[in-house]
Enzyme design. Structure first.
Site, short mmCIF file in Angstrom:
data_model
loop_
_atom_site.label_atom_id
_atom_site.label_comp_id
_atom_site.label_asym_id
_atom_site.label_seq_id
_atom_site.Cartn_x
_atom_site.Cartn_y
_atom_site.Cartn_z
N CYS A 1 0.97 -1.14 -0.05
CA CYS A 1 0.01 0.01 0.07
C CYS A 1 0.57 1.02 0.01
O CYS A 1 0.60 2.04 -0.86
CB CYS A 1 -1.05 0.18 1.12
SG CYS A 1 -2.06 -1.24 1.32
N HIS B 1 -3.28 6.48 4.29
CA HIS B 1 -2.11 5.57 4.60
C HIS B 1 -0.65 6.32 4.06
O HIS B 1 0.12 5.56 3.66
CB HIS B 1 -2.28 4.31 4.05
CG HIS B 1 -1.53 3.34 4.60
ND1 HIS B 1 -1.48 1.83 4.56
CD2 HIS B 1 -0.95 3.26 5.98
CE1 HIS B 1 -0.98 1.17 5.45
NE2 HIS B 1 -0.50 1.96 6.27
#
Ligand SMILES: *[C@@H]1O[C@H](CO)[C@@H](O)[C@H](O)[C@H]1NC(C)=O
Ligand SMILES: *[C@@H]1O[C@H](CO)[C@@H](O)[C@H](O)[C@H]1NC(C)=O
Length: 584
Positions: A78, A138
């Site tokens: 990610c 994130h």
């Protein structure tokens, strides 16, 4: 009747103004709606060949637009992949990749997208765009204090943010499986038990008069044990308060987040953003928490798919995509909006919830999330829809990258690319509008942390695609197709193999990377030499930058912890709605 000179002049001015208005209304800046799935495999989608999972809304985008079949993420996990997406640059250029911890693990850690990186959102914002980011970020939160927001979306070109600045983890689900640092936590727990046992032994020895032991020794060791326990328990015992939060702009709305209603709220927020901004050019990024573990699916989709909890979650996300697209259509914006759908990287094949499969399927491609070089970790769905501009029902099998969004949107939005840094993405419009048959990417570099694991060469003359692997992860248990004994495979150390000579595949003929070419037979040497030269050229352009997700930068600092109360009392729920159904 005759026109006088001055009448003539007025007539021309009116014509000119009308013409100008015509240009303004027929060719305004397009809106951009980018929808990014998390951990979603290319084999999980109807239009990419899955016949048993239902993804009608994603399929509809592909029918109305262009489907890319060689769309490549810059990293197989990610944080680095998303950093590359936002900056148009390989994540090593911004320090957003590291083999040590791979992704950001604490919201209260100082790592994140550096303030001196320029996202495409910042450029579009300066071009008059309203910019919104909804869902999973994130890419970090704070640098020095709990509310400096140095890595926050609002500091990176967005006017509006709603969602989690972090990610969805198992730890976010009350009573769920523990995920983060479980081994460390187990050791600390054992150590505490040993210390408590030692204190008890001292007590017994003293009161059974076996030995004279000072009361103070007992008191201090008991106190030390309690303090030791509090210190680590504060970190791990309340992890869902620390990492799982929902913010609206800089305000914390839910701490911890109520995972069961997040999907509905994300759709509601996306719809409201589109409605609020329908008269202005806008950029909206909807970054789904789906289909990352834990599988949290609303009642309407639970038990409905043919693929268990994972399939249910996929079909729910597809419905959410449909809701966003419907909102665009209902606002009459479909012809002036470029819609893009992709996944941040490949499906997480090792992922299980208990005994149930909870990770995606990468079709014919080998490997998955976390495995840099293998195609399954980086080849992701990529679909563009823009009726009237981008043709419909077209498939393009040219190497493209998620980093390409950056220059593509900057050009369409009327901005300029930063001149003081390397942008690795390429404008996709010539390819998407079929003005050119080939993508501009000749080489793509597939990193795992700092290590270059593999390189792809798109040979222009022959059209062949080659891929050389210098390093590959060792699958465990042996014979498996992933690293089933850990959350994700390693990038370096004794869990990878270094190949000398490198493994070489002709990807265009062998997309599953099943039979490496013989190093003694042509064209192995020629291809490898060309790739070697490209690597040398590429490496000259990579300079050292501070590593954002080093082990140290991934340590929790209580003073960086976003907290809606007075630390450590951080809980709140300012979300008025109790909506659990996903709006259509
Ligand atoms: C469709 O997707 C599901 C869920 O990931 C997977 O289990 C199944 O094997 C896929 N089917 C095909 C034909 O690719
Ligand atoms: C979009 O364009 C198509 C084809 O030109 C047309 O049929 C449709 O009505 C347009 N939609 C809107 C909302 O203008």
């Amino acid at each position: 009747m005759e026109f006088t000179r001055s009448h003539h002049w007025i007539f021309l001015v009116i014509l000119h103004l009308a013409g100008y208005r015509f240009v303004m209304t027929s060719n305004p800046k397009p809106n951009f709606v980018l929808m990014i799935a998390d951990d979603f495999g290319i084999g999980d989608i109807g239009c990419y060949g899955n016949s048993t999972i239902r993804t009608p809304n994603i399929d509809r985008l592909a029918i109305n637009g262009v489907k890319l079949t060689q769309h490549i993420a810059a990293a197989p996990v990610c944080t680095p992949s998303r950093a590359a997406f936002m900056t148009g640059r390989y994540p090593i250029r911004s320090g957003m990749d590291s083999g040590e911890s791979r992704v950001l693990q604490w919201l209260g850690a100082p790592g994140g997208l550096p303030p001196n990186e320029t996202t495409f959102a910042s450029i579009l914002q300066k071009q008059g765009y309203s910019t919104g980011f909804i869902g999973k970020w994130h890419l970090g939160a704070n640098c020095e204090s709990s509310n400096d927001h140095c890595h926050h979306p609002l500091k990176h070109g967005f006017d509006y943010f709603y969602g989690t600045p972090f990610s969805l983890f198992h730890d976010c689900k009350p009573g769920g499986i523990r995920e983060l640092d479980v081994h460390i936590e187990a050791k600390l727990k054992l150590l505490t038990q040993l210390m408590a046992f030692a204190v008890m032994t001292l007590v017994i020895v003293r009161y059974s008069n076996m030995l004279t032991i000072s009361r103070n020794l007992i008191l201090y060791s008991a106190l030390f044990t309690v303090l030791f326990f509090i210190t680590w328990y504060l970190k791990y015992g309340f992890i869902h308060y620390w990492n799982c939060i929902i913010m609206r702009n800089y305000e914390i709305i839910e701490q911890p987040m109520k995972v069961e209603r997040t999907a509905s709220l994300i759709v509601r927020e996306a719809q409201q953003f589109i409605d609020r901004n329908k008269n202005a050019p806008f950029l909206l990024i909807v970054s789904f928490l789906h289909v990352h573990t834990p599988m949290i699916t609303t009642k309407a989709f639970t038990g409905k798919s043919k693929h268990g909890i994972y399939g249910d979650n996929v079909e729910e996300m597809d419905f959410m995509i449909g809701s966003v697209v419907n909102t665009i259509d209902n606002a009459g914006l479909e012809n002036n909006t470029m819609i893009y759908f992709a996944s941040d990287h490949g499906g997480h094949i090792e992922s299980k919830e208990g005994k149930l499969q909870a990770g995606g399927w990468n079709g014919i491609y080998r490997g998955g999330k976390g495995m840099a070089g293998w195609e399954g970790g980086i080849r992701v769905p990529g679909i563009f829809q823009w009726p009237g501009v981008i043709p419909s029902n077209v498939e393009i099998d040219e190497p493209t990258s998620l980093m390409d969004i950056y220059p593509t949107l900057v050009h369409l939005g009327g901005g300029d690319l930063p001149k003081d840094r390397i942008i690795d993405g390429r404008d996709l419009m010539p390819l998407l509008t079929k003005k050119t048959a080939h993508s501009e990417h000749e080489f793509l570099f597939h990193y795992c942390g700092f290590l270059l694991h593999a390189v792809r060469w798109h040979q222009k003359e022959s059209g062949a695609i080659w891929k050389a692997h210098y390093v590959t992860p060792v699958f465990f248990p042996e014979g498996a197709v992933g690293c089933y004994d850990r959350i994700v495979c390693a990038c370096e150390g004794d869990r990878v193999l270094h190949h000398d000579p490198p493994l070489l595949f002709e990807l265009s003929a062998d997309p599953s990377e099943s039979s490496p070419l013989d190093p003694h037979v042509d064209p192995y040497k020629t291809v490898l030499n060309r790739i070697k030269m490209a690597v040398a050229e590429h490496q000259k352009t990579v300079s050292e930058v501070p590593v954002q997700i080093s082990r140290l930068n991934n340590l929790w600092r209580p003073w960086l912890q976003p907290c809606c109360g007075i630390f450590p009392f951080c809980w709140c729920d300012k979300e008025d709605s109790n909506v659990t159904e996903i709006p259509e």
